[in-house]
Design a protein around this motif. Structure first.
Motif, PDB file in Angstrom:
ATOM      1  N   GLN A   1    -109.899  31.785 -17.659  1.00 50.70           N
ATOM      2  CA  GLN A   1    -109.330  32.629 -18.709  1.00 50.70           C
ATOM      3  C   GLN A   1    -109.597  34.113 -18.414  1.00 50.70           C
ATOM      4  O   GLN A   1    -108.731  34.957 -18.666  1.00 50.70           O
ATOM      5  CB  GLN A   1    -109.886  32.246 -20.089  1.00 50.70           C
ATOM      6  CG  GLN A   1    -109.093  32.858 -21.246  1.00 50.70           C
ATOM      7  CD  GLN A   1    -107.634  32.379 -21.320  1.00 50.70           C
ATOM      8  OE1 GLN A   1    -107.361  31.208 -21.066  1.00 50.70           O
ATOM      9  NE2 GLN A   1    -106.727  33.278 -21.644  1.00 50.70           N
ATOM     10  N   VAL A   2    -110.773  34.391 -17.846  1.00 51.72           N
ATOM     11  CA  VAL A   2    -111.072  35.784 -17.453  1.00 51.72           C
ATOM     12  C   VAL A   2    -110.023  36.251 -16.456  1.00 51.72           C
ATOM     13  O   VAL A   2    -109.444  37.341 -16.591  1.00 51.72           O
ATOM     14  CB  VAL A   2    -112.493  35.891 -16.832  1.00 51.72           C
ATOM     15  CG1 VAL A   2    -112.703  37.251 -16.174  1.00 51.72           C
ATOM     16  CG2 VAL A   2    -113.570  35.645 -17.894  1.00 51.72           C
ATOM     17  N   GLN A  39    -108.044  44.264 -20.431  1.00 53.09           N
ATOM     18  CA  GLN A  39    -109.349  44.391 -19.773  1.00 53.09           C
ATOM     19  C   GLN A  39    -110.464  44.112 -20.777  1.00 53.09           C
ATOM     20  O   GLN A  39    -111.476  43.502 -20.422  1.00 53.09           O
ATOM     21  CB  GLN A  39    -109.510  45.799 -19.188  1.00 53.09           C
ATOM     22  CG  GLN A  39    -108.580  46.055 -18.026  1.00 53.09           C
ATOM     23  CD  GLN A  39    -108.721  47.487 -17.538  1.00 53.09           C
ATOM     24  OE1 GLN A  39    -109.640  47.813 -16.804  1.00 53.09           O
ATOM     25  NE2 GLN A  39    -107.814  48.339 -17.986  1.00 53.09           N
ATOM     26  N   ASP A  40    -110.269  44.530 -22.016  1.00 54.30           N
ATOM     27  CA  ASP A  40    -111.238  44.216 -23.080  1.00 54.30           C
ATOM     28  C   ASP A  40    -111.354  42.706 -23.259  1.00 54.30           C
ATOM     29  O   ASP A  40    -112.447  42.175 -23.418  1.00 54.30           O
ATOM     30  CB  ASP A  40    -110.791  44.814 -24.429  1.00 54.30           C
ATOM     31  CG  ASP A  40    -111.103  46.298 -24.543  1.00 54.30           C
ATOM     32  OD1 ASP A  40    -111.641  46.872 -23.579  1.00 54.30           O
ATOM     33  OD2 ASP A  40    -110.789  46.883 -25.605  1.00 54.30           O
ATOM     34  N   HIS A  41    -110.198  42.014 -23.249  1.00 50.80           N
ATOM     35  CA  HIS A  41    -110.220  40.562 -23.444  1.00 50.80           C
ATOM     36  C   HIS A  41    -111.076  39.891 -22.363  1.00 50.80           C
ATOM     37  O   HIS A  41    -111.893  39.019 -22.650  1.00 50.80           O
ATOM     38  CB  HIS A  41    -108.802  39.968 -23.411  1.00 50.80           C
ATOM     39  CG  HIS A  41    -107.927  40.488 -24.501  1.00 50.80           C
ATOM     40  ND1 HIS A  41    -106.567  40.276 -24.538  1.00 50.80           N
ATOM     41  CD2 HIS A  41    -108.209  41.228 -25.611  1.00 50.80           C
ATOM     42  CE1 HIS A  41    -106.069  40.852 -25.620  1.00 50.80           C
ATOM     43  NE2 HIS A  41    -107.037  41.440 -26.283  1.00 50.80           N
ATOM     44  N   ALA A  42    -110.887  40.326 -21.112  1.00 50.00           N
ATOM     45  CA  ALA A  42    -111.677  39.768 -20.012  1.00 50.00           C
ATOM     46  C   ALA A  42    -113.156  40.068 -20.224  1.00 50.00           C
ATOM     47  O   ALA A  42    -114.018  39.211 -20.045  1.00 50.00           O
ATOM     48  CB  ALA A  42    -111.197  40.341 -18.675  1.00 50.00           C
ATOM     49  N   ARG A  43    -113.437  41.314 -20.643  1.00 51.82           N
ATOM     50  CA  ARG A  43    -114.833  41.739 -20.852  1.00 51.82           C
ATOM     51  C   ARG A  43    -115.503  40.895 -21.945  1.00 51.82           C
ATOM     52  O   ARG A  43    -116.660  40.487 -21.808  1.00 51.82           O
ATOM     53  CB  ARG A  43    -114.851  43.220 -21.210  1.00 51.82           C
ATOM     54  CG  ARG A  43    -116.205  43.837 -21.338  1.00 51.82           C
ATOM     55  CD  ARG A  43    -116.865  44.034 -19.976  1.00 51.82           C
ATOM     56  NE  ARG A  43    -118.274  43.650 -20.039  1.00 51.82           N
ATOM     57  CZ  ARG A  43    -119.106  43.612 -18.999  1.00 51.82           C
ATOM     58  NH1 ARG A  43    -118.655  43.906 -17.797  1.00 51.82           N
ATOM     59  NH2 ARG A  43    -120.351  43.268 -19.136  1.00 51.82           N
ATOM     60  N   ILE A  44    -114.779  40.633 -23.035  1.00 53.93           N
ATOM     61  CA  ILE A  44    -115.341  39.839 -24.146  1.00 53.93           C
ATOM     62  C   ILE A  44    -115.743  38.451 -23.634  1.00 53.93           C
ATOM     63  O   ILE A  44    -116.829  37.953 -23.933  1.00 53.93           O
ATOM     64  CB  ILE A  44    -114.317  39.707 -25.301  1.00 53.93           C
ATOM     65  CG1 ILE A  44    -114.057  41.069 -25.946  1.00 53.93           C
ATOM     66  CG2 ILE A  44    -114.797  38.705 -26.364  1.00 53.93           C
ATOM     67  CD1 ILE A  44    -112.792  41.118 -26.815  1.00 53.93           C
ATOM     68  N   GLU A 114    -105.854  37.257 -32.311  1.00 55.40           N
ATOM     69  CA  GLU A 114    -105.318  38.308 -31.433  1.00 55.40           C
ATOM     70  C   GLU A 114    -103.955  37.884 -30.863  1.00 55.40           C
ATOM     71  O   GLU A 114    -103.031  38.688 -30.782  1.00 55.40           O
ATOM     72  CB  GLU A 114    -106.329  38.582 -30.305  1.00 55.40           C
ATOM     73  CG  GLU A 114    -105.883  39.586 -29.250  1.00 55.40           C
ATOM     74  CD  GLU A 114    -105.788  41.018 -29.760  1.00 55.40           C
ATOM     75  OE1 GLU A 114    -106.295  41.295 -30.860  1.00 55.40           O
ATOM     76  OE2 GLU A 114    -105.176  41.839 -29.055  1.00 55.40           O
ATOM     77  N   GLN A 115    -103.833  36.594 -30.497  1.00 50.49           N
ATOM     78  CA  GLN A 115    -102.567  36.109 -29.921  1.00 50.49           C
ATOM     79  C   GLN A 115    -101.428  36.149 -30.937  1.00 50.49           C
ATOM     80  O   GLN A 115    -100.276  36.389 -30.572  1.00 50.49           O
ATOM     81  CB  GLN A 115    -102.737  34.703 -29.343  1.00 50.49           C
ATOM     82  CG  GLN A 115    -103.458  34.662 -28.004  1.00 50.49           C
ATOM     83  CD  GLN A 115    -102.944  35.667 -26.993  1.00 50.49           C
ATOM     84  OE1 GLN A 115    -103.667  36.553 -26.578  1.00 50.49           O
ATOM     85  NE2 GLN A 115    -101.679  35.562 -26.603  1.00 50.49           N
ATOM     86  N   VAL A 116    -101.754  35.929 -32.213  1.00 46.67           N
ATOM     87  CA  VAL A 116    -100.722  36.011 -33.257  1.00 46.67           C
ATOM     88  C   VAL A 116    -100.157  37.434 -33.257  1.00 46.67           C
ATOM     89  O   VAL A 116     -98.938  37.652 -33.276  1.00 46.67           O
ATOM     90  CB  VAL A 116    -101.295  35.648 -34.653  1.00 46.67           C
ATOM     91  CG1 VAL A 116    -100.277  35.921 -35.752  1.00 46.67           C
ATOM     92  CG2 VAL A 116    -101.753  34.194 -34.684  1.00 46.67           C
ATOM     93  N   ALA A 155    -112.649  44.832 -31.295  1.00 46.66           N
ATOM     94  CA  ALA A 155    -113.796  44.723 -32.207  1.00 46.66           C
ATOM     95  C   ALA A 155    -115.026  43.994 -31.617  1.00 46.66           C
ATOM     96  O   ALA A 155    -116.149  44.469 -31.795  1.00 46.66           O
ATOM     97  CB  ALA A 155    -113.359  44.071 -33.510  1.00 46.66           C
ATOM     98  N   PRO A 156    -114.834  42.851 -30.911  1.00 46.12           N
ATOM     99  CA  PRO A 156    -116.021  42.155 -30.418  1.00 46.12           C
ATOM    100  C   PRO A 156    -116.851  42.972 -29.412  1.00 46.12           C
ATOM    101  O   PRO A 156    -117.983  42.605 -29.131  1.00 46.12           O
ATOM    102  CB  PRO A 156    -115.458  40.897 -29.734  1.00 46.12           C
ATOM    103  CG  PRO A 156    -114.109  40.718 -30.330  1.00 46.12           C
ATOM    104  CD  PRO A 156    -113.607  42.107 -30.616  1.00 46.12           C
TER     105      PRO A 156
END
Ligand code: MG
Length: 161
Positions: A1-2, A39-44, A114-116, A155-156
């Motif tokens: 997923q990353v 990039q934030d999504h990967a970082r989370i 987030e996907q919504v 946010a996370p």
């Protein structure tokens, strides 16, 4: 997923530079903000794996498309892609439930919401683009509107970087 999130980032960066090269600064900006969000999504996800004592191993990022015939096509690709990501997140969530991994289920909920938003954003812009199809002034106005999008850290990640 990353890797998928980083591939998404790369895809949107590609859309961004393609739009800018064609004079669509607003579209370029929108996709650039999207690039940063991915990039934030990967970082989370990486932060989460590390916080649980796991290891993150980064794999090569696959090639992305480099040119789109028009902005509608880019947004149609965006929606198709985000629907795929949604399915991937849903699969991960199913797996977490199956494994009774409550912490991971909880972490993934942010991604489900987030996907919504991701799908809704792309759909809304597709609708606008269809309404103005063939109308250069309309396209110009959408470009102006998309120029206003600004990046805000997910946010996370608050207080974590
Ligand atoms: Mg993402």
């Amino acid at each position: 997923q990353v890797n998928a999130e980083l591939w998404s980032a790369y895809l949107y960066l590609s859309m961004s530079v393609d739009a800018e090269a064609k004079g669509f600064k607003g579209f370029g900006n929108w996709f650039y903000v999207q690039f940063r969000e991915e990039q934030d999504h990967a970082r989370i996800l990486m932060n989460y794996v590390l916080s649980r004592g796991g290891r993150v191993t980064l794999a090569p990022i696959a090639e992305v498309k480099t040119t789109w015939n028009n902005q509608l096509e880019a947004f149609e690709d965006t929606l198709t892609h985000e629907r795929k990501v949604t399915a991937m997140i849903n699969n991960l969530y199913d797996l977490a439930i199956e494994e009774k991994d409550h912490a991971t289920s909880s972490m993934l909920k942010w991604f489900i919401d987030e996907q919504v938003e991701e799908e809704e954003n792309a759909s809304t812009i597709i609708e606008s683009l269809r309404q103005v199809e063939g109308n250069k002034l309309g396209l110009y106005m959408i470009d102006k509107e998309l120029a206003a999008r600004t990046y805000a850290q997910a946010a996370p990640l608050a207080g974590k970087e």
